[in-house]
Design a protein around this motif. Structure first.
Motif, PDB file in Angstrom:
ATOM      1  N   SER A   1       0.728  -1.128  -0.072  1.00 32.73           N
ATOM      2  CA  SER A   1      -0.023  -0.010   0.018  1.00 32.73           C
ATOM      3  C   SER A   1       1.020   1.370   0.083  1.00 32.73           C
ATOM      4  N   TRP A   2       1.995   1.165   0.757  1.00 32.53           N
ATOM      5  CA  TRP A   2       2.781   2.343   0.811  1.00 32.53           C
ATOM      6  C   TRP A   2       3.413   2.586  -0.488  1.00 32.53           C
ATOM      7  N   LEU A   3       3.807   1.632  -1.072  1.00 32.29           N
ATOM      8  CA  LEU A   3       4.717   1.822  -2.362  1.00 32.29           C
ATOM      9  C   LEU A   3       3.616   2.212  -3.521  1.00 32.29           C
ATOM     10  N   GLN A   4       2.631   1.532  -3.537  1.00 28.07           N
ATOM     11  CA  GLN A   4       1.641   1.723  -4.681  1.00 28.07           C
ATOM     12  C   GLN A   4       0.836   2.940  -4.552  1.00 28.07           C
ATOM     13  N   LYS A   5       0.415   3.180  -3.362  1.00 30.88           N
ATOM     14  CA  LYS A   5      -0.643   4.370  -3.240  1.00 30.88           C
ATOM     15  C   LYS A   5       0.299   5.436  -2.424  1.00 30.88           C
ATOM     16  N   GLY A   6       1.232   5.154  -1.708  1.00 27.42           N
ATOM     17  CA  GLY A   6       1.754   6.140  -0.969  1.00 27.42           C
ATOM     18  C   GLY A   6       1.068   6.448   0.723  1.00 27.42           C
TER      19      GLY A   6
ATOM     20  N   HIS B   1       3.156  10.035   1.257  1.00 31.79           N
ATOM     21  CA  HIS B   1       3.898  10.556  -0.171  1.00 31.79           C
ATOM     22  C   HIS B   1       3.052  10.030  -1.256  1.00 31.79           C
ATOM     23  N   ASP B   2       3.727  10.715  -2.415  1.00 29.13           N
ATOM     24  CA  ASP B   2       3.042  10.450  -3.744  1.00 29.13           C
ATOM     25  C   ASP B   2       3.847   9.592  -4.727  1.00 29.13           C
ATOM     26  N   PRO B   3       3.452   8.307  -4.858  1.00 29.01           N
ATOM     27  CA  PRO B   3       4.095   7.388  -5.710  1.00 29.01           C
ATOM     28  C   PRO B   3       4.434   7.923  -6.983  1.00 29.01           C
ATOM     29  N   ILE B   4       3.700   8.753  -7.760  1.00 25.61           N
ATOM     30  CA  ILE B   4       4.034   9.524  -8.978  1.00 25.61           C
ATOM     31  C   ILE B   4       5.304  10.218  -8.810  1.00 25.61           C
ATOM     32  N   ASP B   5       5.797  10.563  -7.938  1.00 33.57           N
ATOM     33  CA  ASP B   5       7.105  11.202  -7.827  1.00 33.57           C
ATOM     34  C   ASP B   5       8.101  10.267  -7.767  1.00 33.57           C
TER      35      ASP B   5
ATOM     36  N   LYS C   1      10.726   7.033  -8.852  1.00 32.82           N
ATOM     37  CA  LYS C   1      10.882   6.521 -10.254  1.00 32.82           C
ATOM     38  C   LYS C   1      10.386   5.173 -10.582  1.00 32.82           C
ATOM     39  N   LYS C   2      10.166   5.056 -11.826  1.00 33.21           N
ATOM     40  CA  LYS C   2       9.235   3.864 -12.176  1.00 33.21           C
ATOM     41  C   LYS C   2      10.115   2.404 -11.712  1.00 33.21           C
ATOM     42  N   HIS C   3      11.396   2.580 -12.135  1.00 36.28           N
ATOM     43  CA  HIS C   3      12.223   1.335 -11.935  1.00 36.28           C
ATOM     44  C   HIS C   3      12.470   0.953 -10.331  1.00 36.28           C
ATOM     45  N   VAL C   4      12.335   2.120  -9.596  1.00 34.34           N
ATOM     46  CA  VAL C   4      12.400   1.773  -8.016  1.00 34.34           C
ATOM     47  C   VAL C   4      11.198   1.122  -7.842  1.00 34.34           C
ATOM     48  N   VAL C   5       9.901   1.728  -7.881  1.00 35.89           N
ATOM     49  CA  VAL C   5       8.712   1.329  -7.726  1.00 35.89           C
ATOM     50  C   VAL C   5       8.355  -0.474  -8.163  1.00 35.89           C
ATOM     51  N   GLY C   6       8.826  -0.423  -9.440  1.00 30.61           N
ATOM     52  CA  GLY C   6       8.737  -1.794 -10.211  1.00 30.61           C
ATOM     53  C   GLY C   6       9.671  -2.909  -9.524  1.00 30.61           C
ATOM     54  N   GLN C   7      10.860  -2.549  -9.189  1.00 29.32           N
ATOM     55  CA  GLN C   7      11.792  -3.688  -8.547  1.00 29.32           C
ATOM     56  C   GLN C   7      11.114  -3.976  -7.185  1.00 29.32           C
ATOM     57  N   CYS C   8      10.723  -3.110  -6.424  1.00 29.26           N
ATOM     58  CA  CYS C   8       9.992  -3.490  -5.063  1.00 29.26           C
ATOM     59  C   CYS C   8       8.581  -4.122  -5.409  1.00 29.26           C
ATOM     60  N   LEU C   9       7.729  -3.896  -5.923  1.00 29.22           N
ATOM     61  CA  LEU C   9       6.396  -4.674  -6.281  1.00 29.22           C
ATOM     62  C   LEU C   9       6.675  -5.973  -6.771  1.00 29.22           C
ATOM     63  N   SER C  10       7.923  -6.087  -7.604  1.00 29.70           N
ATOM     64  CA  SER C  10       8.226  -7.489  -8.289  1.00 29.70           C
ATOM     65  C   SER C  10       8.565  -8.273  -6.852  1.00 29.70           C
ATOM     66  N   TRP C  11       9.514  -7.836  -5.965  1.00 25.84           N
ATOM     67  CA  TRP C  11       9.813  -8.395  -4.810  1.00 25.84           C
ATOM     68  C   TRP C  11       8.608  -8.968  -3.950  1.00 25.84           C
TER      69      TRP C  11
END
Length: 721
Positions: free
Chosen positions: A203-208, A216-220, A222-232
């Motif tokens: 929830s914190w990573l996807q929605k802030g 926080h605002d997830p739009i701010d 970087k895509k590769h940061v959020v992407g790697q974390c969600l993959s984990w």
């Protein structure tokens, strides 16, 4: 309460020197951000320090025949000195070997242990070196990666494919201590229940959001940061061991922990907190305001190999402990390569910063030259590449020809026409702006053009777009050069020395130089300081950008009318200088060294590959059909400098082959050459040529390709067997 900004930069291991990739990935962007926030008058704590525990330290110690303490002292000193010389403006550069850090990490552990919900103790089988009589930390075990086949993968990670591993995943594991195959023995460790933090982390990573509160605002991000974390997270989190059987590290502070230390990944990020504690104690501040205050913004600067630790594991630790803020952003960069190849310390494909500073000692602006090249090639959203040719071009074209030339002209004209003082002028007088033929005034140019450019720079930095921010800063200099060129006050002076537009144009140039002395300081701090000295201005102070922006928006002078300006001096000495070739010769020497190293590495790789070729069955070899052939025609191929189009005579038949030998032979020199031709390869189109088979070549000691041919003339078309 005043808002606090806690900025952390990844703690470098004290087992080796810093190289270009470290600076571009972490420390230069973090420094730009911290410096700019200070210019905005923000309350900043910029912390870092040496990571001095873990198996990597003990491995280096064994290699150098020294104690771990000697190793960490050596590399802490080297890296701290390097950071200082390159202008990385940490508020504190601490050490995880300090007693304060040991106490902080142990207190953190005990708090989680006391809660009784975050840890579990369990027995597991781990590798043990019977010759050295000790359990092996992950980095003491190497073997073949089960995912990519790399034969030198570590027990925790394959550095070739980046896969996260466990020691028991490795194929043919061996101890780095004895070189022998380790055995599995049972041991007990503490495990952090990372898996029970999955839901809120997602929830914190996807929605802030945490507990329905927007943090926080997830739009701010970087895509590769959020992407790697969600993959984990999607792969499923598992409990992670936080202790190890080692004698170097922070002792586990409970009775059952005898002989064990805290795993380095657990203790290292707590180093940010202990560093802040030390800084606060030294400066009469409360460290809790920078880590636990409601009005605190925490930003981690790291490389992409540390994303999971700073976006999943450390936040889970902080939330489990309670009372700590979580990161507002983690603007992790990608990797920087060197001349198209991944950095490799072991192979020498690296530029270590302390060596650069020593070798370039006589190079004026060596610190800023390197910082600027790294900024302009910064791997913000994809891997970057540092090239010496680009280093030269960026420095000469953007710093020397643009900024340096502009400053030189402004200082020259102010002394020539106005006794070295900022001239009195009419801010409403019409002059030509940065576009030829378009009129403006000093007032309008400040309130419209320069104000917008400063706002763009500010926005880029707050978006962690430092390459773009640097471009905006350089654009301010380009605007100044354009105004000077379009108005040509030196020409006007020849016919009308009292023309009021001369003062207006030179005054605008002086003000732009003053603006540059502030906005360039986060990027090239040494040159900016020099420029302020030339303009007879004090060093930048906290809040200067705010005052600057307000003055420009109101079209008020940055340098007061009548302000005395210093004498001109060279701000950026060019590399490609007809009078002084020393800087260019230094660059050329570095390029030659890399070319020679590349040749050696390629030769070693080729030799290793040949040595590792598996044996084949005789039936497999019989499938290859070799024939004698004679080259009848040969010609170059357009836009393919390595390729020749070759016509072969094979008995009564003709065949065409595309061969990569153009750098070794001229077409006319190989007519009539007999060759051995692989006749049954499947035809393949290469640069528009349908290549039928291939010609066998070998390589001499000098690296030249040589034909494999019969010792005497043989009839074309005869089989080779």
């Amino acid at each position: 309460m005043t808002k606090k900004y806690t900025i952390t930069a990844a703690l470098p291991y004290a087992n080796g020197a810093l190289h270009l990739g470290h600076l571009a990935g972490v420390y230069v962007p973090a420094d730009i951000y911290a410096r700019f926030l200070r210019l905005e008058g923000k309350d900043v704590a910029f912390v870092c320090g040496s990571d001095e525990h873990g198996a990597a330290i003990t491995i280096r110690a064994k290699k150098e025949g020294k104690s771990p303490k000697e190793i960490i002292d050596k590399y802490h000193s080297i890296n701290k000195d390097t950071f200082e010389k390159l202008g990385i403006s940490f508020d504190i550069y601490h050490r995880t070997s300090e007693q304060l850090h040991h106490e902080t990490a142990q207190e953190f552990f005990l708090k989680l242990e006391k809660e009784g919900l975050e840890f579990e103790k369990k027995a597991s089988k781990q590798y043990y070196d019977e010759e050295f009589n000790q359990f092996l930390a992950d980095r003491y075990i190497i073997g073949t990666c089960p995912k990519c086949g790399h034969e030198e993968a570590y027990g925790d990670q394959c550095e070739k494919c980046g896969s996260d591993l466990s020691p028991t995943d490795l194929i043919d594991p061996r101890s780095t201590l004895s070189g022998k195959t380790p055995v599995l023995r049972e041991t007990t460790h503490w495990y952090f229940k990372l898996n029970q933090h999955t839901d809120w982390l997602k929830s914190w990573l996807q929605k802030g959001k945490i507990d329905s509160q927007q943090v926080h605002d997830p739009i701010d991000w970087k895509k590769h940061v959020v992407g790697q974390c969600l993959s984990w997270l999607d792969g499923g989190l598992q409990p992670r061991a936080i202790t190890r059987d080692l004698d170097w590290g922070i002792k586990v502070p409970v009775k059952e922990g005898e002989g064990k230390v805290l795993y380095v990944w657990f203790d290292a990020p707590i180093g940010y907190i202990s560093a802040t504690k030390q800084w606060a104690a030294d400066n009469g501040k409360d460290w809790k305001e920078y880590w636990q205050g409601e009005n605190t913004e925490l930003v981690h600067f790291i490389g992409k190999d540390n994303i999971v630790f700073h976006c999943i594991i450390f936040p889970a630790m902080l939330k489990a402990h309670g009372g700590y803020v979580l990161p507002k952003n983690v603007p992790a960069n990608q990797f920087l390569n060197l001349e198209g190849r991944k950095f490799s310390k072991s192979k020498g494909w690296v530029i270590e910063q302390h060596q650069y500073l020593k070798q370039f000692e006589a190079f004026a602006n060596k610190e800023d030259a390197l910082r600027y090249a790294l900024i302009r090639t910064m791997p913000e959203n994809k891997d970057g590449d540092f090239k010496w040719d680009e280093f030269v071009d960026l420095y000469d074209s953007e710093l020397a020809d643009n900024v340096g030339n502009f400053v030189n002209r402004v200082l020259t004209f102010s002394h020539k026409y106005f006794e070295g003082k900022s001239p009195n002028f009419n801010p409403q007088l019409s002059i030509i702006g940065d576009t030829e033929g378009e009129s403006t005034t000093y007032h309008d140019f400040c309130t419209n053009v320069l104000s917008e450019k400063l706002a763009q720079l500010q926005k880029a930095i707050h978006n962690y777009e430092f390459k773009l921010a640097a471009k905006h800063a350089i654009d301010i200099s380009r605007l100044g050069n354009a105004v000077l060129q379009n108005n040509a006050p030196w020409k006007v002076y020849k016919t009308n020395p009292d023309a009021p537009e001369i003062a207006a144009v030179i005054a605008l140039g002086v003000q732009i130089a003053g603006i540059l002395s502030t906005v360039l300081s986060p990027f090239v701090p040494f040159a900016a300081k020099h420029l302020r000295s030339l303009l007879n201005l004090p060093e930048t102070q906290d809040g200067d950008f705010n005052q600057l922006l307000a003055a420009v928006q109101a079209a008020q002078p940055v340098l007061a009318v009548g302000h005395q300006i210093g004498e001109k001096a060279i701000l950026f000495a060019k590399i490609k200088d007809r009078k002084d070739k020393s800087r260019l010769e230094l660059i050329e020497q570095k390029k030659v060294e890399l070319v020679e190293l590349k040749k050696r590495l390629e030769a070693e790789a080729k030799k290793a590959a040949e040595a590792n070729v598996p044996p084949i069955e005789f039936d497999d070899f019989q499938k290859v059909k070799l024939k004698i052939a004679t080259i009848e025609t040969a010609e170059t191929v357009k836009k393919a400098k390595k390729l020749l189009k070759i016509g072969l005579k094979v008995g009564k038949k003709k065949h065409t082959v595309a061969s990569g030998i153009a750098e070794h032979y001229k077409p006319e020199d190989i007519i009539g050459q007999q060759v051995i031709w692989v006749s049954n390869l499947k035809p393949k189109k290469i640069r528009g040529i349908l290549s039928e088979g291939m010609i066998l070549m070998t390589e001499d000691a000098a690296g030249k390709l040589v034909f494999v041919a019969p010792a005497e003339n043989i009839a074309d078309g005869v089989d080779v067997r």
